[in-house]
Design an enzyme around this catalytic site. Structure first.
Site, short mmCIF file in Angstrom:
data_model
loop_
_atom_site.label_atom_id
_atom_site.label_comp_id
_atom_site.label_asym_id
_atom_site.label_seq_id
_atom_site.Cartn_x
_atom_site.Cartn_y
_atom_site.Cartn_z
N GLY A 55 87.36 35.15 83.81
CA GLY A 55 86.26 36.02 83.09
C GLY A 55 86.89 37.02 82.27
O GLY A 55 86.04 37.45 81.42
N CYS A 56 88.12 37.33 82.27
CA CYS A 56 88.75 38.06 81.36
C CYS A 56 89.30 37.58 80.16
O CYS A 56 89.78 36.41 80.32
CB CYS A 56 89.72 38.99 81.93
SG CYS A 56 89.26 40.08 82.92
N GLN A 57 88.84 37.71 78.83
CA GLN A 57 89.33 37.21 77.81
C GLN A 57 90.76 37.36 77.60
O GLN A 57 91.65 36.60 77.19
CB GLN A 57 88.62 37.48 76.47
CG GLN A 57 87.62 36.46 76.07
CD GLN A 57 87.16 36.59 74.58
OE1 GLN A 57 88.08 36.57 73.72
NE2 GLN A 57 85.97 36.80 74.46
N SER A 58 91.13 38.65 78.06
CA SER A 58 92.57 38.98 78.14
C SER A 58 93.13 38.93 79.31
O SER A 58 92.40 38.51 80.30
CB SER A 58 92.87 40.51 77.79
OG SER A 58 91.80 41.32 78.68
#
Ligand SMILES: Cc1ncc(COP(=O)(O)O)c(C=O)c1O
Lengths: 415, 139
Positions: free
Chosen positions: B50-53
């Site tokens: 869910g985190c792009q990073s």
């Protein structure tokens, strides 16, 4: 080049053009929007918004079906839109223009229908290392289904296709070459005419992913002699949810329908169905009517400004931004091809693209960060992602100055 | 300190800044001071989706409480991770599961962070609570 430099910014009435795009005057986080994410999608001029508005207020009816006036009129408008697109692309026939949902849909259509008819075990399909996932996955899946092999043209450090390697990959097993016209990450303008000529010399058809090309250059189907060309309206200042597949008549006749249903038939019985002629053979169901009409409005708008003028002006923006960016310490531009469209990807040493994008957003500046749906390309450069600024003809040098200031500020905060 | 008390403390800290710049600078500082996760836990199965990073998180069970350590390759994300750890780490599973975490909204994080980032934040909290639940079931 220096000639067009001087001319470009003088020819384009930028302030007037900007006034045509209502969204450009809105505020983001209290700041006037600076929209540098045109590679993801472009903004829409009032004429496109009006075309859609008028459709729902005055023209709404289903096409190709009714005898009543509204239906006939809108059918005509929709077919006129097709003709506008045909002329714009300099395609030989209007029925070579197929309305789809977008680039991704167009490529899936070809991979599926062409694949059914012409791909079998051991065949080869050539793509390149700089493709968008939309021009990788349909082919990869087809290869898995059929036992065919995906071959990848590599790129050099500048982000240009290595043409010598491409030539070596073309052989008697190659059934299709699918290559992007302009890279959405690197900005590289690929030599598609040469790519097509080389493939055609071996009787291999070529599909060109024109998603990033149509907003910046004229794509001339008869001059390029490509077999399939795909793009999305939304990157060409038109509506979302609609796109184009151009296909040469001989190919579109040779491959089976993609989806079937209402609109694609001549006669149906439970035993046998006779399919409609082009283009309806590939247009099952009620299409995105206002989308097609909106796209034609967008194309007319762009042609009034002139794609040559647009290209010259954007080139000026690209050169201006590039020159300033390379002076920033630790900043590296990803994609330094000689022939480049107004797309700049970069990374800053020690900083995550996402952090830079977040700070820029606070300043009202919209850029794209991440892998840009090109993970294999990111792997080529051994990076997680980039920050990408992509310019359209409504952007200005003053906006680039603001962006540069914002970037310096972000770097200072994040370091 | 209870979870609510830490939340209150953070809210007051952020209230000192009246503009986004200050808030982000504070968040970045928090990220920089976050105790590192042990390198051996920075594996693909510890990445929070869910985190792009990328965010890696590890939890440990110690004297009836859960200790979280984490890292991210993006510093603002890392700041968010640090906030969550400060609030939730070193509490019992029940306390963690029941935490409402209203401070996120109070300090304007949800409003100021882009949707992809907020989604990352949401996934991160979810993962922390899932871990808490797992320990609760085990114990
Ligand atoms: C080169 C390229 N191909 C394909 C696509 C996919 O376009 P769409 O999402 O409109 O189908 C994009 C869009 O980002 C692109 O840049």
């Amino acid at each position: 080049m220096s000639d067009s430099k001087i001319i470009a910014s003088e020819i384009l009435p930028i302030q007037k053009i900007r006034a045509d795009f209502p969204i450009l005057s809105r505020k983001i986080n209290g700041k006037t929007l600076i929209y540098f994410d045109n590679g993801a999608t472009s903004q829409k001029p009032q004429v496109v918004i009006d075309a859609i508005d008028t459709y729902y207020k005055n023209q709404n009816a289903n096409i190709h079906r009714g005898v009543h006036t509204l239906s006939q009129k809108i059918t005509m408008a929709y077919e006129n839109a097709r003709t506008t697109i045909q002329k714009h692309l300099n395609a030989e026939h209007a029925h070579e223009i197929i309305f789809t949902k977008g680039t991704t849909d167009s490529i899936n259509l070809v991979a599926s229908s062409f694949g059914k008819k012409f791909i079998s075990s051991g065949d080869e399909i050539i793509i390149s290392a700089m493709e968008h996932h939309s021009n990788i996955l349909p082919w990869q899946q087809l290869c898995e289904e059929k036992g065919a092999i995906l071959k990848v043209v590599p790129i050099n450090d500048e982000g240009e296709l290595v043409m010598e390697e491409y030539k070596k990959l073309l052989n008697e097993k190659t059934r299709m070459v699918a290559i992007t016209h302009i890279s959405n990450v690197l900005g590289t303008i690929n030599p598609v005419k040469e790519i097509i000529e080389l493939a055609h010399a071996k009787n291999i058809p070529v599909l060109v992913d024109g998603a990033q090309a149509v907003p910046h250059t004229l794509a001339n189907m008869q001059e390029l002699d490509c077999d399939f060309y795909c793009f999305s309206a939304h990157k060409l200042f038109g509506p979302t949810g609609v796109g184009i597949l151009y296909g040469k008549e001989k190919w579109l006749n040779a491959i089976p329908p993609y989806q079937v249903g209402g609109g694609t038939i001549k006669t149906v019985s439970f035993d046998k169905t006779e399919y409609a002629d082009l283009p309806l053979k590939f247009e099952a169901g009620t299409p995105h009517i206002e989308g097609g009409i909106g796209l034609a409005a967008a194309i007319n708008y762009v042609n009034e400004i002139g794609l040559d003028n647009i290209a010259a002006y954007e080139h000026e923006l690209l050169a201006y931004a590039t020159e300033a960016l390379i002076k920033i310490e630790g900043l590296k531009i990803i994609g330094t091809a000689k022939n480049k469209a107004s797309v700049i990807s970069f990374i800053v040493e020690g900083l995550h693209p996402f952090d830079i994008g977040t700070i820029l957003d606070q300043l009202g500046i919209a850029v794209r960060t991440g892998h840009h749906c090109t993970q294999p390309l990111m792997q080529c450069y051994n990076i997680q992602g980039t920050v990408r600024a992509s310019f359209a003809f409504y952007n200005t040098k003053a906006e680039i100055d603001e962006f540069l200031k914002g970037l310096e500020r972000a770097i200072k905060m994040l370091k | 300190m209870t979870i609510e008390e830490t939340e209150q403390e953070i809210t007051e800290e952020f209230e000192l800044f009246d503009d986004w710049m200050g808030k982000y600078e504070h968040l970045i500082d928090m990220g920089k001071s976050l105790a590192m996760i042990d390198e051996k836990y920075k594996t693909d199965d510890k990445i929070i989706k869910g985190c792009q990073s990328r965010v890696w998180m590890h939890s440990e069970w110690k004297d009836g409480k859960i200790i979280y350590t984490a890292d991210s390759d993006a510093i603002i994300t890392k700041g968010m991770v640090a906030l969550m750890i400060r609030v939730l780490s070193n509490h019992t599973p029940d306390e963690i599961i029941n935490a409402k975490l209203e401070f996120v909204e109070k300090i304007g994080l949800t409003q100021h962070l882009s949707p992809t980032r907020s989604n990352g934040l949401v996934s991160m909290i979810k993962q922390m609570k899932l871990d808490a639940l797992a320990y609760k079931v085990q114990s």
